[in-house]
Scaffold this active site. Sequence first.
Site, PDB file in Angstrom:
ATOM      1  N   HIS A 448       1.001  -1.335   0.319  1.00 37.28           N
ATOM      2  CA  HIS A 448      -0.069   0.225  -0.204  1.00 37.28           C
ATOM      3  C   HIS A 448       1.306   1.325   0.353  1.00 37.28           C
ATOM      4  O   HIS A 448       0.369   1.997  -1.055  1.00 37.28           O
ATOM      5  CB  HIS A 448      -1.368  -0.135   0.997  1.00 37.28           C
ATOM      6  CG  HIS A 448      -1.500   0.994   1.711  1.00 37.28           C
ATOM      7  ND1 HIS A 448      -3.052   1.304   1.205  1.00 37.28           N
ATOM      8  CD2 HIS A 448      -1.735   2.220   1.708  1.00 37.28           C
ATOM      9  CE1 HIS A 448      -3.611   2.711   1.677  1.00 37.28           C
ATOM     10  NE2 HIS A 448      -2.750   3.182   2.286  1.00 37.28           N
ATOM     11  N   GLU A 449       2.001   1.678   0.867  1.00 38.38           N
ATOM     12  CA  GLU A 449       2.566   2.413   1.046  1.00 38.38           C
ATOM     13  C   GLU A 449       3.439   2.630   0.064  1.00 38.38           C
ATOM     14  O   GLU A 449       3.715   3.910  -1.024  1.00 38.38           O
ATOM     15  CB  GLU A 449       3.414   2.248   2.510  1.00 38.38           C
ATOM     16  CG  GLU A 449       2.369   2.489   3.393  1.00 38.38           C
ATOM     17  CD  GLU A 449       1.480   3.477   3.863  1.00 38.38           C
ATOM     18  OE1 GLU A 449       1.829   4.615   3.345  1.00 38.38           O
ATOM     19  OE2 GLU A 449       1.118   4.027   4.574  1.00 38.38           O
ATOM     20  N   HIS A 453       1.046   4.359  -2.954  1.00 41.81           N
ATOM     21  CA  HIS A 453       0.786   5.265  -3.202  1.00 41.81           C
ATOM     22  C   HIS A 453       2.460   5.962  -3.546  1.00 41.81           C
ATOM     23  O   HIS A 453       2.505   7.278  -4.114  1.00 41.81           O
ATOM     24  CB  HIS A 453       0.813   6.566  -1.532  1.00 41.81           C
ATOM     25  CG  HIS A 453      -0.275   5.974  -0.521  1.00 41.81           C
ATOM     26  ND1 HIS A 453      -1.393   6.582  -1.136  1.00 41.81           N
ATOM     27  CD2 HIS A 453      -0.270   4.950   0.589  1.00 41.81           C
ATOM     28  CE1 HIS A 453      -2.214   6.076  -0.109  1.00 41.81           C
ATOM     29  NE2 HIS A 453      -1.706   6.313   1.339  1.00 41.81           N
ATOM     30  N   GLU A 506      -6.741   6.640  -1.014  1.00 42.08           N
ATOM     31  CA  GLU A 506      -6.010   5.088  -0.299  1.00 42.08           C
ATOM     32  C   GLU A 506      -6.598   3.917  -0.874  1.00 42.08           C
ATOM     33  O   GLU A 506      -6.216   2.946  -0.306  1.00 42.08           O
ATOM     34  CB  GLU A 506      -6.816   5.971   1.068  1.00 42.08           C
ATOM     35  CG  GLU A 506      -6.555   7.291   2.290  1.00 42.08           C
ATOM     36  CD  GLU A 506      -5.237   6.513   2.495  1.00 42.08           C
ATOM     37  OE1 GLU A 506      -4.728   5.557   2.174  1.00 42.08           O
ATOM     38  OE2 GLU A 506      -4.409   7.339   2.514  1.00 42.08           O
TER      39      GLU A 506
END
EC number: 3.4.14.4
Length: 725
Positions: A448-449, A453, A506
Amino acid sequence: MVDSQYYLPNDIGISALDCRVAFRLLSPKEQMYAHYLSRASWYGGLIVLIQTSPESANIYVLLQKIFRLQAPQQLEAAATAAGLSTEEYQAFLVYAAGLYANMGNYKSFGDTKFIPNLPKKFKALVWESLAFKQSPGDMETLWGCCCEPLYSLEDKQKQLGLGEKGISAYFSGNCCLEDAEFAQKFLDSKNLSAYNTRLFKTEIDGKRCYEVRLASAEKDNCAVEGKSEVCCGKHEFEDSVFSVKRGDYAFLMEKVCQNLEKAKDYAANENQKRMLEEYIRSFTCGSVEAHKEGSRYWIKDKGPIVESYIGFIESYRDPFGSRGEFEGFVAVVNKAMSARFAQLVSSAEVLLPELPWPPAFEKDIFLKPDFTSLDVLTFAGSGIPAGINIPNYDDIRQTEGFKNVSLGNVLAVAYATQKDKLTFLEENDKDLYIKWKGPSFEVQVGLHELLGHGSGKLFVQDDKGKYNFDQTAVRNPETGELISSWYKGSETWDSKFSTIASSYEECRAECVGLYLCLNKQVLSIFGHEGEDAEEVVYVNWLNMVRAGLLGLEFYTPESKSWRQAHMQARFVILRVLLEAGEGLVGLRECTGADGRPDAVITLDRSKIYTVGKSAIQRFLCKLQVHKSTADVEGGRALYEGYSAVTADGTHNFLRLRETVLLRKEARKMFVQANTYIKGDAVELVEYEGSAAGLIQSFVERFPDDAEEVEAQLREMTCMDSSCWC
């Protein structure tokens, strides 16, 4: 009767963040550096009280005055004298702990107001306290300032929001969405970021007048260094007047700067020194450009032993999505776990092409970031996340890079689950879920990070007319046509997509995590092979669809609005996977063993790699195309469509929301340590994981100037009190 969602339960989970071993491994110089960065963070964190609600700072001061003279154990006798039962006194302690942990009287995760589960007895306890007996006049005045909003659950005060939808201290009470949009147009015209601002509206002689306040220690309206920044002063704009002023939170910003200046003496290298210098310039003059420059040095500071970041960072709680909440963290690197993340970074250039969009929609060069696992020493703000990808400045992220951090000691205690409290799963899934939730979430956070992103290109035409893409060749994969929209000049992702930007991003990052966790190489990096790897995948996907159902807690039917970006994102993903059909996800309502409404969510593991992967692949590509091309209309239609919570269709989500509220579990709170200088050394003081421990940690956080800090908080609150009447 008050809905229980507005109370914090007496048995709420409260855990101490363990950082003792990590801190002791630091050298004396590193400990000093960490100490002064922590002091800067804690002072700055108090700004969140003022950003959250008009009454938060006064409630904080009231509690500090009470507990500074009587620790929780000592105050219990006064509580008994005031007529409180043991349970009622615990409710008082839990409320106080909640206010400290959230830095205000609205939940940091969900933005719902919480009130004391102590009808009519709070005042009696205040009057019995030693603080009241020593200063009755002052305490009565303080009580008068906050007693009404302390308990008020008028519709507008139930949640954070803009205009009639809720409370926001980022804006004066007479501002609405149109004012926020108009102010953004003004800020864009002046190349001025909204990150460190608040907006106050008045009307003079029938003309709209807006005051844009910049957070800064400096109050004088002098020019700021930086070619792209505007001087303070008055500006005619369309049919209105804008006044740009410095000095918001001036006292606290000065305290932040003083401690950053002290930290400079213990910096490990030139990058850290230059970083702190730029932060000091930013916080002194209110310059976002200086903060960007500091962030550039921060990115260059590879692999520090003590990691930190500070400023107006996340825009989740601004109803318009452009203003940053203050936060500051200080943490120590966990070398063993960081080695895994370093491996993931090394594999990124192989994994990025696996994402379901054409190469032109990916960044030209993947700038390998630092990705470290950290044990948190200090995290000041409204809450503590599991992982972070920063800075949030798109222009820096796209061309210069970013850093990822996973907060290891937070993950260790935040997501521990008891089987008897595990809701909405079949019995045969529960043991598996408990065993693999931690490892699967670690994989999801990493993906995710870093690759969520950290992926995807924004198409931009700069102020000079230069494009960062070939407008004669790049085609929309959804239509096959040349792209026809992009970001222009000073437009950013946040300013264009505003109210949906945070949640949309997100959701995109969560989808990347789901999609890439199917990759065997990724699972191997985290030490998962064979059958164990399959269990990690299953539980990761199961956790996501369950989280989508739990997300309904954070939806407000009256205003048809979502109060939490991540949970809205997870609900959207649940809707996408339900829509995929073929029995991939099952969701049925039932009656629980206790006779109350219940629900069960299931996932067919045999269809994850086929039906599931295909659904996420299609949806993720759409999300990226709308984001890359600045297609606000298309992106909003897609995202808001899946975000809709209705009683129509196959599932009655409004009724399911009531079931979720009936069985919800309160989010954990964390107790953090304090550091003090004793002689030439830094002493670490830790507290027990309880409401009393959390309270005591805050009482001892400002040992030298508590009364001055409290007086300043009251003054800042009083100055603006008429803005929310």
